[in-house]
Design a protein around this motif. Structure first.
Motif, PDB file in Angstrom:
ATOM      1  N   HIS A   2       0.833  -1.215   0.000  1.00 38.84           N
ATOM      2  CA  HIS A   2       0.000   0.000   0.000  1.00 38.84           C
ATOM      3  C   HIS A   2       0.867   1.265   0.000  1.00 38.84           C
ATOM      4  N   ILE A   3       1.958   1.203   0.772  1.00 39.41           N
ATOM      5  CA  ILE A   3       2.846   2.385   0.824  1.00 39.41           C
ATOM      6  C   ILE A   3       3.467   2.622  -0.562  1.00 39.41           C
ATOM      7  N   CYS A   4       3.844   1.520  -1.224  1.00 41.68           N
ATOM      8  CA  CYS A   4       4.427   1.658  -2.579  1.00 41.68           C
ATOM      9  C   CYS A   4       3.411   2.298  -3.527  1.00 41.68           C
ATOM     10  N   THR A   5       2.171   1.816  -3.495  1.00 43.24           N
ATOM     11  CA  THR A   5       1.116   2.379  -4.361  1.00 43.24           C
ATOM     12  C   THR A   5       0.936   3.858  -4.061  1.00 43.24           C
ATOM     13  N   LEU A   6       0.929   4.175  -2.753  1.00 48.86           N
ATOM     14  CA  LEU A   6       0.764   5.571  -2.337  1.00 48.86           C
ATOM     15  C   LEU A   6       1.889   6.440  -2.904  1.00 48.86           C
ATOM     16  N   LEU A   7       3.129   5.952  -2.792  1.00 47.77           N
ATOM     17  CA  LEU A   7       4.272   6.738  -3.285  1.00 47.77           C
ATOM     18  C   LEU A   7       4.200   6.920  -4.798  1.00 47.77           C
ATOM     19  N   VAL A   8       3.783   5.885  -5.495  1.00 46.61           N
ATOM     20  CA  VAL A   8       3.649   6.003  -6.960  1.00 46.61           C
ATOM     21  C   VAL A   8       2.561   7.035  -7.288  1.00 46.61           C
ATOM     22  N   ASN A   9       1.452   6.984  -6.544  1.00 49.07           N
ATOM     23  CA  ASN A   9       0.371   7.966  -6.757  1.00 49.07           C
ATOM     24  C   ASN A   9       0.863   9.403  -6.543  1.00 49.07           C
ATOM     25  N   LEU A  10       1.781   9.534  -5.576  1.00 45.84           N
ATOM     26  CA  LEU A  10       2.249  10.883  -5.218  1.00 45.84           C
ATOM     27  C   LEU A  10       3.509  11.297  -5.975  1.00 45.84           C
ATOM     28  N   SER A  11       3.982  10.431  -6.849  1.00 45.11           N
ATOM     29  CA  SER A  11       5.301  10.663  -7.454  1.00 45.11           C
ATOM     30  C   SER A  11       5.387  11.968  -8.246  1.00 45.11           C
ATOM     31  N   GLY A  12       4.248  12.471  -8.718  1.00 47.23           N
ATOM     32  CA  GLY A  12       4.278  13.706  -9.504  1.00 47.23           C
ATOM     33  C   GLY A  12       4.330  14.973  -8.669  1.00 47.23           C
ATOM     34  N   THR A  13       4.045  14.871  -7.350  1.00 50.18           N
ATOM     35  CA  THR A  13       3.945  16.095  -6.534  1.00 50.18           C
ATOM     36  C   THR A  13       4.775  16.059  -5.253  1.00 50.18           C
ATOM     37  N   LEU A  14       5.069  14.883  -4.737  1.00 49.84           N
ATOM     38  CA  LEU A  14       5.645  14.787  -3.385  1.00 49.84           C
ATOM     39  C   LEU A  14       7.027  15.446  -3.288  1.00 49.84           C
ATOM     40  N   GLN A  15       7.156  16.371  -2.316  1.00 52.99           N
ATOM     41  CA  GLN A  15       8.442  17.062  -2.124  1.00 52.99           C
ATOM     42  C   GLN A  15       9.081  16.723  -0.781  1.00 52.99           C
ATOM     43  N   ILE A  16       8.208  16.412   0.201  1.00 50.78           N
ATOM     44  CA  ILE A  16       8.733  16.095   1.541  1.00 50.78           C
ATOM     45  C   ILE A  16       8.051  14.820   2.031  1.00 50.78           C
ATOM     46  N   LEU A  17       8.865  13.830   2.406  1.00 48.20           N
ATOM     47  CA  LEU A  17       8.317  12.565   2.910  1.00 48.20           C
ATOM     48  C   LEU A  17       9.013  12.229   4.220  1.00 48.20           C
ATOM     49  N   GLU A  18       8.219  11.935   5.251  1.00 51.92           N
ATOM     50  CA  GLU A  18       8.810  11.568   6.537  1.00 51.92           C
ATOM     51  C   GLU A  18       8.271  10.223   6.990  1.00 51.92           C
ATOM     52  N   LEU A  19       9.210   9.291   7.163  1.00 50.22           N
ATOM     53  CA  LEU A  19       8.859   7.936   7.620  1.00 50.22           C
ATOM     54  C   LEU A  19       9.770   7.561   8.789  1.00 50.22           C
ATOM     55  N   ASN A  20       9.951   8.512   9.727  1.00 50.20           N
ATOM     56  CA  ASN A  20      10.836   8.257  10.864  1.00 50.20           C
ATOM     57  C   ASN A  20      10.163   7.319  11.865  1.00 50.20           C
ATOM     58  N   ASN A  21      10.980   6.450  12.438  1.00 47.96           N
ATOM     59  CA  ASN A  21      10.504   5.559  13.498  1.00 47.96           C
ATOM     60  C   ASN A  21       9.236   4.791  13.111  1.00 47.96           C
ATOM     61  N   CYS A  22       9.284   4.117  11.974  1.00 48.49           N
ATOM     62  CA  CYS A  22       8.138   3.327  11.506  1.00 48.49           C
ATOM     63  C   CYS A  22       8.458   1.823  11.535  1.00 48.49           C
ATOM     64  N   PHE A  23       9.548   1.439  12.170  1.00 42.16           N
ATOM     65  CA  PHE A  23       9.997   0.034  12.206  1.00 42.16           C
ATOM     66  C   PHE A  23      10.241  -0.502  10.790  1.00 42.16           C
ATOM     67  N   ILE A  24      10.813   0.327   9.952  1.00 45.14           N
ATOM     68  CA  ILE A  24      11.144  -0.107   8.583  1.00 45.14           C
ATOM     69  C   ILE A  24      12.507  -0.801   8.636  1.00 45.14           C
ATOM     70  N   SER A  25      12.510  -2.066   8.214  1.00 45.35           N
ATOM     71  CA  SER A  25      13.741  -2.861   8.279  1.00 45.35           C
ATOM     72  C   SER A  25      14.450  -2.834   6.925  1.00 45.35           C
ATOM     73  N   ASP A  26      15.586  -3.534   6.849  1.00 43.14           N
ATOM     74  CA  ASP A  26      16.338  -3.639   5.588  1.00 43.14           C
ATOM     75  C   ASP A  26      15.453  -4.144   4.460  1.00 43.14           C
ATOM     76  N   SER A  27      14.734  -5.246   4.731  1.00 41.92           N
ATOM     77  CA  SER A  27      13.926  -5.836   3.659  1.00 41.92           C
ATOM     78  C   SER A  27      12.770  -4.919   3.273  1.00 41.92           C
ATOM     79  N   SER A  28      12.206  -4.197   4.260  1.00 42.31           N
ATOM     80  CA  SER A  28      11.089  -3.281   3.962  1.00 42.31           C
ATOM     81  C   SER A  28      11.557  -2.139   3.071  1.00 42.31           C
ATOM     82  N   ILE A  29      12.675  -1.530   3.433  1.00 35.41           N
ATOM     83  CA  ILE A  29      13.130  -0.372   2.651  1.00 35.41           C
ATOM     84  C   ILE A  29      13.518  -0.816   1.241  1.00 35.41           C
ATOM     85  N   SER A  30      14.005  -2.047   1.123  1.00 35.15           N
ATOM     86  CA  SER A  30      14.357  -2.545  -0.219  1.00 35.15           C
ATOM     87  C   SER A  30      13.113  -2.657  -1.095  1.00 35.15           C
TER      88      SER A  30
END
Ligand SMILES: [Zn+2]
Ligand SMILES: [Zn+2]
Length: 461
Positions: A341-369
């Motif tokens: 869902h996050i990937c879909t969201l980022l693709v949807n926002l790819s034309g406008t997004l300037q600032i993205l904050e995902l601090n302290n979301c328990f994102i691991s190595d495999s998740s960020i990949s």
């Protein structure tokens, strides 16, 4: 004074006036209008309270803006003196130089001049005059022109005082608020106190004071600690909000009437560009909020909202989340099955997004990949924060390699890699030597990628 008079001569004239306050005050009756603005700036910067007080009384222009002059704590007395001396009852003014000042703007805004250019002398104009309140100059004079004036407006010479209010419980703010109220009382209805930015700490302390203001004029409203029911009653008096920020707001249930009322107020705010809900428990109910958000929202902050998989899914399908410029989902847990869902969201926002904050979301190595392919499609990204996530050094290197081609990306707030901690899970102490090696390695990589314009920053506390 001729426009060609050298600035140096003007400076000398101003300095000479400031060096003798009583002479300067007397001279205000005779000095050319052109000298008022430089004299005001110098008197404000130098803290000449008596001169400023006298200048406000005989200001020869329609408006006076503090504008980009920096306001420090020591300047509060100056602001108070300007309010006290603002002519709201011209009959009491004995000066031969009749006051022209109708709009005193004490907000600190970088894009404003001290006074607006005079386009015509017949109908003076200010870029910042109030457009919403029934007590505004525009509306009162409009009524007068139409011959529509009741007894109430006939004798009025409307004046506006533009302020931003940060009600934080301090004595300084209390005195300021009391002064505004007494000045409005003194004016017998001719003064409109126009508040554009209202920030309140502990709303219950100010419920009575806020009744005094016409809240239609507020375009930015922020509350830190308050009951949602109290916020609803404030919102019911607002109509033109551009920014709403709520921190630590309490309410009983997401299915109760108080929350429903809040949503209906949100729905009315057609100009809303920024919504900031911090520590707003929304688990499984983000869809309700998103459905009521006006379509033009640019900035969405949802940290500490306890978002669930269902919420991320809704966000990825929401038409309101297809053109955001800023998205902050920090401090919400992201599970493995949320990533799609996050990937879909980022693709949807790819034309406008300037600032993205995902601090302290328990994102691991495999998740960020999993997220990287969607992330690098956000080519307008300028700031990315993903601090305080359990990432290892090899993956951090991989992330940097993927992000350096994003030429608009200038700031990355990265997590300290897990090997720098004694125990990452308990955020144990950081090994400064290991961190220094990480920082050096990242710096070298940026140089090799010819991205010295990019800043990689991390939090060490
Ligand atoms: Zn103006
Ligand atoms: Zn107003």
């Amino acid at each position: 004074m001729d426009a060609a008079v050298p600035n140096k001569l003007l400076d000398l004239a101003v300095q000479s006036l400031l060096s003798n306050e009583s002479a300067a005050i007397q001279a205000l009756e005779d000095i050319p209008r052109e000298l008022f603005v430089p004299l005001f700036i110098a008197a404000f910067k130098g803290g000449h309270k008596s001169i400023l007080s006298a200048m406000v009384k005989v200001w020869p222009f329609y408006c006076l803006h503090i504008g980009s002059l920096s306001i420090e704590e020591t300047h509060h007395e100056l602001l108070k003196a300007m309010i006290e001396n603002l002519p709201v009852c011209p009959a009491q003014n004995s000066s031969p130089r009749r006051p022209k000042l109708r709009i005193l703007d004490l907000r600190q805004i970088t894009y404003s001049r001290i006074t607006c250019p005079e386009i015509t002398t017949k109908s003076p104009f200010c870029f910042h005059s109030c457009s919403y309140s029934d007590r505004s100059i525009t509306k009162i004079e409009g009524h007068l022109r139409l011959g529509n004036s009741g007894i109430e407006t006939q004798s009025l010479r409307p004046v506006e005082l533009l302020v931003d209010l940060f009600l934080d419980g301090s004595l300084v703010q209390k005195e300021f608020l009391d002064l505004l109220m007494s000045k409005a009382e003194e004016s017998s209805g001719s003064l409109h106190v126009c508040c554009r930015d209202l920030r309140v700490d502990k709303l219950h302390n100010y419920k009575c004071s806020l009744k005094f203001f016409d809240l239609k004029c507020v375009d930015q409203f922020s509350v830190d600690k308050g009951l949602l029911s109290d916020i609803n009653s404030i919102l019911s008096r607002m109509a033109h909000l551009q920014s709403l920020s709520l921190f630590k707001v309490s309410f009983r249930s997401l299915s109760g009437n108080v929350f429903k009322n809040f949503l209906s107020h949100l729905h009315r705010m057609e100009n809303l560009k920024e919504l900031n809900l911090v520590s707003f428990y929304l688990k499984n109910h983000l869809d309700k909020v998103m459905r009521f958000i006006p379509p033009g929202l640019d900035f969405l902050y949802l940290p500490f909202c306890n978002l669930s998989s269902r919420d991320y899914q809704f966000l990825s399908q929401s038409p309101q989340a297809t053109h955001l410029k800023l998205l902050n989902l920090s401090n919400n847990t992201m599970q493995w099955n949320d990533l799609e869902h996050i990937c879909t969201l980022l693709v949807n926002l790819s034309g406008t997004l300037q600032i993205l904050e995902l601090n302290n979301c328990f994102i691991s190595d495999s998740s960020i990949s999993v997220l990287i392919p969607a992330l690098i499609r956000c080519t307008h990204l300028r700031v990315l924060g993903f601090a305080s996530n359990p990432i290892t050094m090899p993956i951090l290197v991989n992330i940097m390699n993927n992000l350096t081609p994003l030429m608009e990306l200038k700031y990355v707030i990265y997590p300290i890699p897990v090997h720098c901690f004694d125990d990452w899970h308990f955020q144990g102490s950081v090994d400064r030597r290991k961190l220094a090696i990480v920082q050096l390695q990242l710096k070298t990589m940026l140089e090799l990628a010819q991205r010295n314009d990019m800043n990689w920053i991390t939090y060490t506390e």
